[in-house]
Design an enzyme around this catalytic site. Structure first.
Site, short mmCIF file in Angstrom:
data_model
loop_
_atom_site.label_atom_id
_atom_site.label_comp_id
_atom_site.label_asym_id
_atom_site.label_seq_id
_atom_site.Cartn_x
_atom_site.Cartn_y
_atom_site.Cartn_z
N GLU A 21 0.85 -1.20 0.00
CA GLU A 21 0.00 0.00 0.00
C GLU A 21 0.88 1.24 0.00
O GLU A 21 1.90 1.29 0.70
CB GLU A 21 -0.89 0.02 1.25
CG GLU A 21 -1.78 1.27 1.25
CD GLU A 21 -2.74 1.30 2.43
OE1 GLU A 21 -3.65 0.48 2.47
OE2 GLU A 21 -2.55 2.18 3.30
N TYR A 53 -6.78 6.92 -0.54
CA TYR A 53 -7.56 8.09 -0.94
C TYR A 53 -7.80 8.91 0.31
O TYR A 53 -8.28 8.38 1.31
CB TYR A 53 -8.89 7.62 -1.51
CG TYR A 53 -9.82 8.71 -1.94
CD1 TYR A 53 -9.73 9.26 -3.21
CD2 TYR A 53 -10.79 9.20 -1.08
CE1 TYR A 53 -10.60 10.26 -3.61
CE2 TYR A 53 -11.67 10.20 -1.47
CZ TYR A 53 -11.56 10.72 -2.74
OH TYR A 53 -12.42 11.71 -3.14
N ALA A 55 -9.87 11.47 2.13
CA ALA A 55 -11.13 12.23 2.10
C ALA A 55 -10.95 13.55 2.84
O ALA A 55 -11.74 14.47 2.69
CB ALA A 55 -12.23 11.42 2.75
N ARG A 112 -15.73 3.36 3.72
CA ARG A 112 -16.57 4.45 4.23
C ARG A 112 -15.72 5.69 4.45
O ARG A 112 -16.10 6.80 4.13
CB ARG A 112 -17.22 4.05 5.56
CG ARG A 112 -18.17 5.12 6.06
CD ARG A 112 -18.54 4.92 7.50
NE ARG A 112 -17.40 5.07 8.38
CZ ARG A 112 -17.46 4.96 9.70
NH1 ARG A 112 -18.61 4.66 10.27
NH2 ARG A 112 -16.38 5.11 10.45
N GLY A 113 -14.51 5.50 5.01
CA GLY A 113 -13.71 6.64 5.44
C GLY A 113 -14.00 6.95 6.88
O GLY A 113 -14.99 6.47 7.45
N ALA A 132 -19.66 1.45 3.81
CA ALA A 132 -18.95 1.05 2.59
C ALA A 132 -19.82 0.12 1.75
O ALA A 132 -19.79 0.16 0.51
CB ALA A 132 -17.64 0.36 2.97
N TYR A 151 -11.30 -6.08 9.67
CA TYR A 151 -10.72 -5.67 10.95
C TYR A 151 -10.54 -6.88 11.87
O TYR A 151 -11.50 -7.29 12.55
CB TYR A 151 -11.62 -4.61 11.61
CG TYR A 151 -11.78 -3.40 10.71
CD1 TYR A 151 -10.88 -2.35 10.79
CD2 TYR A 151 -12.79 -3.36 9.73
CE1 TYR A 151 -10.98 -1.26 9.93
CE2 TYR A 151 -12.89 -2.28 8.87
CZ TYR A 151 -11.99 -1.23 8.97
OH TYR A 151 -12.09 -0.17 8.12
N GLN A 218 4.70 7.17 15.96
CA GLN A 218 3.91 6.58 14.87
C GLN A 218 3.03 5.46 15.40
O GLN A 218 1.84 5.38 15.10
CB GLN A 218 4.86 6.05 13.78
CG GLN A 218 4.17 5.32 12.65
CD GLN A 218 4.69 3.89 12.48
OE1 GLN A 218 5.34 3.35 13.37
NE2 GLN A 218 4.40 3.30 11.35
P1 FAD Z 1 -17.73 0.27 6.99
O1 FAD Z 1 -17.57 -1.10 6.46
O2 FAD Z 1 -18.85 1.09 6.46
O3 FAD Z 1 -17.82 0.18 8.58
C1 FAD Z 1 -17.79 1.36 9.36
C2 FAD Z 1 -18.42 1.09 10.73
O4 FAD Z 1 -19.82 0.86 10.55
C3 FAD Z 1 -17.87 -0.14 11.42
O5 FAD Z 1 -17.85 0.09 12.80
C4 FAD Z 1 -18.88 -1.22 11.06
O6 FAD Z 1 -18.88 -2.27 12.01
C5 FAD Z 1 -20.17 -0.41 11.07
N1 FAD Z 1 -21.19 -0.97 10.20
C6 FAD Z 1 -21.03 -1.46 8.94
N2 FAD Z 1 -22.20 -1.92 8.44
C7 FAD Z 1 -23.13 -1.68 9.41
C8 FAD Z 1 -24.52 -1.92 9.51
N3 FAD Z 1 -25.21 -2.52 8.54
N4 FAD Z 1 -25.17 -1.54 10.65
C9 FAD Z 1 -24.50 -0.95 11.67
N5 FAD Z 1 -23.15 -0.71 11.64
C10 FAD Z 1 -22.49 -1.07 10.52
N6 FAD Z 1 -9.50 5.59 5.05
C11 FAD Z 1 -9.37 6.61 4.15
O7 FAD Z 1 -9.85 7.73 4.40
N7 FAD Z 1 -8.71 6.42 2.94
C12 FAD Z 1 -8.17 5.22 2.60
O8 FAD Z 1 -7.58 5.09 1.52
C13 FAD Z 1 -8.29 4.13 3.53
N8 FAD Z 1 -7.78 2.92 3.22
C14 FAD Z 1 -7.97 1.86 4.10
C15 FAD Z 1 -7.49 0.60 3.75
C16 FAD Z 1 -7.66 -0.48 4.61
C17 FAD Z 1 -7.15 -1.85 4.21
C18 FAD Z 1 -8.31 -0.30 5.87
C19 FAD Z 1 -8.46 -1.44 6.83
C20 FAD Z 1 -8.78 0.96 6.22
C21 FAD Z 1 -8.64 2.06 5.34
N9 FAD Z 1 -9.13 3.32 5.65
C22 FAD Z 1 -8.99 4.36 4.76
C23 FAD Z 1 -9.77 3.58 6.95
C24 FAD Z 1 -11.31 3.38 6.89
O9 FAD Z 1 -11.88 4.37 6.08
C25 FAD Z 1 -11.84 3.47 8.32
O10 FAD Z 1 -11.42 2.35 9.05
C26 FAD Z 1 -13.33 3.70 8.45
O11 FAD Z 1 -13.59 4.10 9.80
C27 FAD Z 1 -14.19 2.49 8.16
O12 FAD Z 1 -14.20 2.20 6.84
P2 FAD Z 1 -14.94 0.85 6.29
O13 FAD Z 1 -14.89 0.94 4.83
O14 FAD Z 1 -14.41 -0.34 6.95
O15 FAD Z 1 -16.43 1.16 6.81
#
Ligand code: FAD
Length: 291
Positions: A21, A53, A55, A112-113, A132, A151, A218
């Site tokens: 990454e 990315y 945000a 989601r971010g 997401a 996670y 860090q």
């Molecule tokens: P989601 O899958 O939407 O989950 C977010 C929260 O909502 C979680 O607590 C989940 O348990 C909860 N949730 C999901 N579905 C439901 C539902 N149906 N009902 C109730 N609760 C629900 N961030 C950036 O800004 N840019 C990046 O490029 C970036 N890259 C990443 C790459 C990786 C491999 C990882 C692990 C993280 C990255 N992140 C990045 C961080 C990420 O955006 C954050 O961890 C964010 O808080 C959650 O994103 P997600 O896509 O997992 O969200």
């Protein structure tokens, strides 16, 4: 090349996919420097490179697509462009998807971010996408191979690991065809998570994300941001090399290499190295697992 195909081919050749990454560097030379980083890291022949990315306000969010496009064009290494949906409305999402397509991007990590610090969590940021999983079908329908974040210790906002895995399953059901995990420092968490994911019917490949620690600041920032546990061997290294930043950095890289070797021995689907744009990290990690 699509990432589902990368995993399929690696499986057929009995080769472990190892991906990197990178993040678009900040500042005016973002794109140029991003291309340089990409080409330095592509030299280690990873299975794919993912480009984050931002945000937030780093000013470099426009560079993700162009850097991903440039890496594949210049090195032939498949890339994944990350995309967040935290404050997106449907029309903006459609424009972003069109831009990804116009730049020849084949793979997107749908996220989601993080919720902006000033947001009221009970009444989240106005937008058309809450999670997401809401973004994934749009990307799948547009023809992208879509990945999502996983996670091993549960997402920081979700204190129940089973619920966190159920949410992950929803991302697979929405069309995600590969998963990349958040960093962790204790492989046992990953192995237990993998069993839970199996039981929840998650069948898509899961790449285990590993980040070498570089300094005490860090690691504490990371741990507070994502809620990863610090096991005692890491705490002991941090204490032992507290006054020797060079030795601490090396200890962090060595620790990550041991984690990667152990994960490879345990038959993980893939390894994903958070390189922090550093060629020395990429080189050491690749040597540890590709002998
Ligand atoms: P989601 O899958 O939407 O989950 C977010 C929260 O909502 C979680 O607590 C989940 O348990 C909860 N949730 C999901 N579905 C439901 C539902 N149906 N009902 C109730 N609760 C629900 N961030 C950036 O800004 N840019 C990046 O490029 C970036 N890259 C990443 C790459 C990786 C491999 C990882 C692990 C993280 C990255 N992140 C990045 C961080 C990420 O955006 C954050 O961890 C964010 O808080 C959650 O994103 P997600 O896509 O997992 O969200």
């Amino acid at each position: 090349m699509r990432i589902d195909e990368v995993f399929e081919r690696a499986g057929a050749a009995r080769k472990l996919p190892v991906s990197f990454e990178i993040f678009p560097p900040k500042g005016e030379l973002t794109l140029e420097r991003g291309r340089e980083v990409g080409s330095e890291l592509a030299a280690f022949d990873p299975s794919f490179i993912s480009v984050t990315y931002s945000a937030g306000g780093s000013g470099n969010k426009g560079a993700t697509t162009k850097i991903a496009e440039a890496i594949t064009a210049e090195s032939g290494i498949p890339t994944v462009a990350h995309l967040t949906c935290i404050s997106l409305f449907r029309d903006e999402a459609a424009r972003k998807i069109e831009k990804l397509r116009a730049h020849g991007i084949e793979n997107v990590l749908a996220l989601r971010g993080d919720i902006p610090a000033d947001d009221d969590r009970s009444n989240p940021h106005p937008a058309d996408f809450r999670y997401a999983k809401d973004l994934i079908p749009l990307l799948v329908d547009a023809g992208f191979c879509v990945g999502a974040a996983a996670y091993p210790e549960g997402h920081i906002d979700c204190d129940d690991l089973d619920r966190s895995v159920r949410h992950l399953r929803e991302k697979q059901d929405a069309g995600a065809s590969f998963l990349v995990t958040q960093l962790f420092f204790d492989n046992e968490y990953f192995y237990r998570f993998r069993e839970r994911a199996d039981r929840a019917g998650i069948t898509v490949p899961i790449s285990a994300g590993v980040m070498p620690f570089m300094s005490k600041q860090q690691i504490s920032r990371m741990v507070f941001m994502c809620g990863a546990s610090l096991p005692s061997p890491v705490i002991k290294l941090l204490a032992r090399f507290e006054d020797d930043p060079v030795a601490l950095r090396q200890a962090g890289i060595d620790y990550a290499c041991r984690q990667l070797e152990d994960l490879a021995e345990h038959g993980v689907d893939g390894l994903h190295v958070y390189t922090m744009n550093r060629a020395d990290v990429a080189s050491a990690c690749m040597s540890a697992v590709r002998v």
